[in-house]
Design a protein around this motif. Structure first.
Motif, PDB file in Angstrom:
ATOM      1  N   LEU A   1      24.347   1.107  40.110  1.00  0.00           N
ATOM      2  CA  LEU A   1      23.475   2.837  40.411  1.00  0.00           C
ATOM      3  C   LEU A   1      23.404   3.974  38.918  1.00  0.00           C
ATOM      4  O   LEU A   1      22.866   4.457  38.543  1.00  0.00           O
ATOM      5  N   TYR A   2      24.689   2.828  38.577  1.00  0.00           N
ATOM      6  CA  TYR A   2      24.455   3.767  36.869  1.00  0.00           C
ATOM      7  C   TYR A   2      23.009   3.810  35.704  1.00  0.00           C
ATOM      8  O   TYR A   2      22.659   4.793  35.470  1.00  0.00           O
ATOM      9  N   LEU A   3      22.856   2.387  35.820  1.00  0.00           N
ATOM     10  CA  LEU A   3      21.466   1.554  35.341  1.00  0.00           C
ATOM     11  C   LEU A   3      20.357   2.832  36.261  1.00  0.00           C
ATOM     12  O   LEU A   3      19.667   3.044  34.888  1.00  0.00           O
ATOM     13  N   PHE A   4      20.591   2.731  36.785  1.00  0.00           N
ATOM     14  CA  PHE A   4      19.839   3.716  37.942  1.00  0.00           C
ATOM     15  C   PHE A   4      19.636   5.380  37.508  1.00  0.00           C
ATOM     16  O   PHE A   4      18.638   5.891  37.035  1.00  0.00           O
ATOM     17  N   ALA A   5      20.591   5.695  37.213  1.00  0.00           N
ATOM     18  CA  ALA A   5      20.771   7.088  36.869  1.00  0.00           C
ATOM     19  C   ALA A   5      20.722   7.418  35.298  1.00  0.00           C
ATOM     20  O   ALA A   5      19.617   7.922  35.478  1.00  0.00           O
ATOM     21  N   VAL A   6      20.751   6.518  34.116  1.00  0.00           N
ATOM     22  CA  VAL A   6      20.512   6.362  33.182  1.00  0.00           C
ATOM     23  C   VAL A   6      18.878   6.311  33.412  1.00  0.00           C
ATOM     24  O   VAL A   6      18.124   7.250  33.018  1.00  0.00           O
ATOM     25  N   LEU A   7      17.818   5.179  33.758  1.00  0.00           N
ATOM     26  CA  LEU A   7      17.175   5.091  34.133  1.00  0.00           C
ATOM     27  C   LEU A   7      15.549   6.417  34.751  1.00  0.00           C
ATOM     28  O   LEU A   7      15.010   7.234  33.953  1.00  0.00           O
ATOM     29  N   HIS A   8      16.597   7.188  35.668  1.00  0.00           N
ATOM     30  CA  HIS A   8      15.782   8.402  35.891  1.00  0.00           C
ATOM     31  C   HIS A   8      15.991   9.961  35.096  1.00  0.00           C
ATOM     32  O   HIS A   8      15.182  10.634  34.965  1.00  0.00           O
ATOM     33  N   VAL A   9      17.341   9.830  33.918  1.00  0.00           N
ATOM     34  CA  VAL A   9      17.258  10.982  33.021  1.00  0.00           C
ATOM     35  C   VAL A   9      16.788  10.726  32.162  1.00  0.00           C
ATOM     36  O   VAL A   9      15.859  11.604  31.482  1.00  0.00           O
ATOM     37  N   TRP A  10      16.498   9.606  31.723  1.00  0.00           N
ATOM     38  CA  TRP A  10      15.085   8.925  30.048  1.00  0.00           C
ATOM     39  C   TRP A  10      13.994   9.614  31.301  1.00  0.00           C
ATOM     40  O   TRP A  10      13.307  10.157  30.370  1.00  0.00           O
TER      41      TRP A  10
END
Length: 97
Positions: A53-62
């Motif tokens: 979930l953290y990696l998906f959140a980073v991707l979304h912010v990116w």
């Protein structure tokens, strides 16, 4: 907090950091010193879910905030360091929120 991409990243990062510390400081000692390996199974699974979930959140912010590759790399590396997500939150995310 959940209304923005940065808010979601901060919340998921907090819980991912907590789960990592629980895994390292509680579950692993219980596995090796008290011979209770089930704790690592449960906490490890929860931490794995929060990590994804953290990696998906980073991707979304990116994508949404057009972060540089250096910020994305810092967020990715922070997930592998104890207290890393907390430092990331303090240094990077609070300034942008």
């Amino acid at each position: 907090m959940f209304k923005t991409a940065l808010g979601r990243l901060r919340v998921v990062g907090f819980y991912e950091g907590i789960s990592f510390l629980v895994l390292l400081l509680i579950a692993m000692p219980l596995k090796y010193w008290a011979d209770i390996p089930q704790v690592v199974t449960v906490v490890g699974g929860l931490h794995g879910l929060l990590f994804v979930l953290y990696l998906f959140a980073v991707l979304h912010v990116w994508i949404k905030h057009r972060w540089s590759i250096f910020k994305v790399a810092a967020a990715f590396i922070a997930a592998f360091l104890p207290f890393g997500t907390f430092v990331l939150d303090k240094k990077l995310l609070r300034n942008q929120a």
